[in-house]
Design an enzyme around this catalytic site. Structure first.
Site, mmCIF file in Angstrom:
data_model
loop_
_atom_site.group_PDB
_atom_site.id
_atom_site.type_symbol
_atom_site.label_atom_id
_atom_site.label_comp_id
_atom_site.label_asym_id
_atom_site.label_seq_id
_atom_site.Cartn_x
_atom_site.Cartn_y
_atom_site.Cartn_z
ATOM 1 N N CYS A 208 1.039 -1.202 -0.056
ATOM 2 C CA CYS A 208 0.113 0.299 -0.098
ATOM 3 C C CYS A 208 0.743 0.943 -0.121
ATOM 4 O O CYS A 208 2.217 1.220 -0.468
ATOM 5 C CB CYS A 208 -0.866 -0.136 1.196
ATOM 6 N N ARG A 209 0.383 2.192 0.319
ATOM 7 C CA ARG A 209 1.278 3.672 0.425
ATOM 8 C C ARG A 209 2.424 3.577 1.481
ATOM 9 O O ARG A 209 3.622 3.508 1.454
ATOM 10 C CB ARG A 209 0.186 4.741 0.729
#
Length: 133
Positions: free
Chosen positions: A84-85
């Site tokens: 994810c980020r």
């Protein structure tokens, strides 16, 4: 819309008022971006706008909230490297996948580590210069 509360930790992620998933991942389920084998299945659990801005070429996009309903989109017989980020959403996805019999690994530091820290390439869906959103 599907009532996400019936999907265990996903209800906690998407349903207001419930605690976020906070279980700690063990070292065996986390990897750095440099530990991902060539050609491995990378699952990106970020939202659509984040994916469109910049993602790993060849990754499979399955936003976290859609994961329980999109298992057919995953390479179920292979190890999966979830990103994810920064690592919060991938941590929850890996915990859920592994509790349900899959072999998933959390990519520590997420897309920030992949692109910003390690300079690994990304592509965008917009035709503009890719960036980590």
């Amino acid at each position: 819309m599907t009532d996400m509360r019936r999907f265990g930790i996903f209800g906690q992620v998407r349903t207001p008022g419930l605690r976020a998933y906070t279980e700690t991942m063990d070292e065996e389920t986390t990897v750095t971006v440099n530990d991902i084998p060539e050609g491995a299945a990378i699952i990106d659990v970020r939202e659509d706008d984040e994916w469109e801005a910049g993602h790993i070429e060849g990754a499979i996009h399955v936003p976290l909230g859609e994961l329980p309903t999109r298992l057919d989109d995953l390479p179920l017989d292979d190890d999966m490297y979830v990103i994810c980020r920064t690592g919060g959403r991938s941590n929850r996805a890996v915990a859920w996948l592994n509790k349900n019999g899959f072999d998933a690994f959390d990519v520590v530091g997420g897309m920030g580590s992949w692109n910003i820290d390690n300079g690994k390439p990304i592509v965008s869906e917009t035709g503009e210069e890719p960036w980590v959103k």
